[in-house]
Design a protein around this motif. Sequence first.
Motif, mmCIF file in Angstrom:
data_model
loop_
_atom_site.group_PDB
_atom_site.id
_atom_site.type_symbol
_atom_site.label_atom_id
_atom_site.label_comp_id
_atom_site.label_asym_id
_atom_site.label_seq_id
_atom_site.Cartn_x
_atom_site.Cartn_y
_atom_site.Cartn_z
ATOM 1 N N ARG A 153 0.737 -1.230 -0.021
ATOM 2 C CA ARG A 153 -0.097 0.055 -0.020
ATOM 3 C C ARG A 153 0.738 1.259 0.104
ATOM 4 O O ARG A 153 0.358 2.068 -0.631
ATOM 5 C CB ARG A 153 -0.963 0.062 1.205
ATOM 6 C CG ARG A 153 -1.899 1.265 1.256
ATOM 7 C CD ARG A 153 -2.660 1.157 2.459
ATOM 8 N NE ARG A 153 -3.487 0.055 2.483
ATOM 9 C CZ ARG A 153 -4.887 -0.084 1.983
ATOM 10 N NH1 ARG A 153 -5.186 1.151 1.441
ATOM 11 N NH2 ARG A 153 -5.656 -0.993 2.248
ATOM 12 N N LEU A 157 -7.717 -3.070 -0.400
ATOM 13 C CA LEU A 157 -6.526 -3.785 -1.340
ATOM 14 C C LEU A 157 -6.658 -5.235 -1.117
ATOM 15 O O LEU A 157 -6.370 -6.014 -2.176
ATOM 16 C CB LEU A 157 -5.219 -3.104 -1.035
ATOM 17 C CG LEU A 157 -5.049 -1.772 -1.395
ATOM 18 C CD1 LEU A 157 -3.481 -1.359 -1.062
ATOM 19 C CD2 LEU A 157 -5.399 -1.491 -2.828
ATOM 20 N N ASN A 201 -7.594 -7.174 -4.267
ATOM 21 C CA ASN A 201 -8.903 -6.797 -4.648
ATOM 22 C C ASN A 201 -9.196 -6.751 -6.173
ATOM 23 O O ASN A 201 -8.267 -5.909 -6.838
ATOM 24 C CB ASN A 201 -9.212 -5.264 -3.985
ATOM 25 C CG ASN A 201 -10.539 -4.734 -4.468
ATOM 26 O OD1 ASN A 201 -11.401 -5.520 -5.070
ATOM 27 N ND2 ASN A 201 -10.815 -3.888 -3.769
ATOM 28 N N LEU A 237 -9.254 -3.338 -8.208
ATOM 29 C CA LEU A 237 -8.022 -2.847 -8.609
ATOM 30 C C LEU A 237 -7.518 -2.708 -9.817
ATOM 31 O O LEU A 237 -7.139 -1.656 -10.605
ATOM 32 C CB LEU A 237 -6.772 -2.982 -7.658
ATOM 33 C CG LEU A 237 -5.540 -2.161 -7.751
ATOM 34 C CD1 LEU A 237 -5.934 -0.625 -7.154
ATOM 35 C CD2 LEU A 237 -4.474 -2.910 -6.708
ATOM 36 N N ALA A 292 -7.358 0.827 -12.353
ATOM 37 C CA ALA A 292 -5.964 1.076 -12.650
ATOM 38 C C ALA A 292 -5.874 1.225 -14.201
ATOM 39 O O ALA A 292 -5.183 2.134 -14.713
ATOM 40 C CB ALA A 292 -4.896 0.401 -12.214
ATOM 41 N N SER A 308 -15.694 3.200 -7.292
ATOM 42 C CA SER A 308 -14.516 2.556 -7.145
ATOM 43 C C SER A 308 -14.034 2.306 -5.620
ATOM 44 O O SER A 308 -12.858 1.741 -5.447
ATOM 45 C CB SER A 308 -13.109 3.564 -7.710
ATOM 46 O OG SER A 308 -12.920 4.486 -6.849
ATOM 47 N N LEU A 322 -10.400 3.591 -4.531
ATOM 48 C CA LEU A 322 -9.389 2.797 -5.480
ATOM 49 C C LEU A 322 -8.917 4.063 -6.446
ATOM 50 O O LEU A 322 -7.923 4.398 -6.789
ATOM 51 C CB LEU A 322 -9.574 1.703 -5.869
ATOM 52 C CG LEU A 322 -9.621 0.484 -5.261
ATOM 53 C CD1 LEU A 322 -10.052 -0.699 -5.890
ATOM 54 C CD2 LEU A 322 -8.585 0.533 -4.230
ATOM 55 N N LEU A 354 -5.032 5.598 -6.918
ATOM 56 C CA LEU A 354 -4.503 5.536 -8.197
ATOM 57 C C LEU A 354 -4.136 6.904 -8.698
ATOM 58 O O LEU A 354 -3.203 7.282 -9.008
ATOM 59 C CB LEU A 354 -5.371 4.867 -9.170
ATOM 60 C CG LEU A 354 -4.902 3.367 -9.237
ATOM 61 C CD1 LEU A 354 -3.441 3.023 -9.805
ATOM 62 C CD2 LEU A 354 -5.496 2.471 -8.303
#
Length: 288
Positions: A134, A177, A211, A214, A218, A238, A241, A245
């Motif tokens: 992370r 995550l 996860n 992700l 991304a 999201s 997330l 990102l």
Amino acid sequence: MPKSFPAAELEAAAGAAPVQWQPVRSGGYGTNSAHWLVELADGRRAFVKVALDDTAAEWLRSEHLVYAAVQAPFIPELVGWHDGEQTLLAIADLSDAHWPPPWTPEQIDAVCAALDELHATPPPPELPPIADEREWLNGWELVAEDAEPLLSTGLCSRGWLEQTLPTLLETGRTCALAGDAFLHLDVRSDNLCLRDGRAVFVDWNLAHVGNPLLDIVAWLPSLRLEAGPEPGELVADSEGLAALLAGFFAARAGLPPPPTAPRVREFQRRQAEVALPWAAAELGLPPP
């Protein structure tokens, strides 16, 4: 580029002698591997990556771990592997496939379907969990230490950052995550192609478990840059997330480019231009 093609090493790895080979320019952002299209004596065609430094060799070892363990429609066939004085990875040639852009809605759907299949596939047991990394992903920690590289890009104002950074930091620290899904973690157009209506992913050196959301989060900023849909059209929530990102891209966009990837900072800046407004809208923050 190596002065000579490693023909003997490839023959030992693939079980057939190369009879023709030509160097090709990678569509990616790194310069520490050489790439070749090769025809083997038994008629197979291969794409070969040869490491030019120790970092690239480690990346190829990470990729080989995946290719050696997984056989599925979303991954090319492994043709050969050699790890000695030279490290090389040979996979099935995909140069006749469609490498986007341009994109069609059907092709975007095919990538989403392939990601669903990937995430349902048992991952190689050696893959690390992304939740343990992370700190690497959450660029807002870097921004909190030194905001000047980000502010130098013009992506946001100092006032906006002072107002929003506490929320962005907390979101990056707490978004989910953990998970047991098989993740590619570097989905973008230079790392995928489409053949017979199916998406195939290459460049597996960042594969992790975690996860599954992700992977698609991304991907979406780069997809939008290629005339794809707004990220929120594909992912309604999201779950924080997007902010994670956005911080990854924003924290790096103003840094000096690494020697092996001279073009990557501009690409990160452009992805941040998409991800920052997406994250702000999700979190109820003012636009940057």
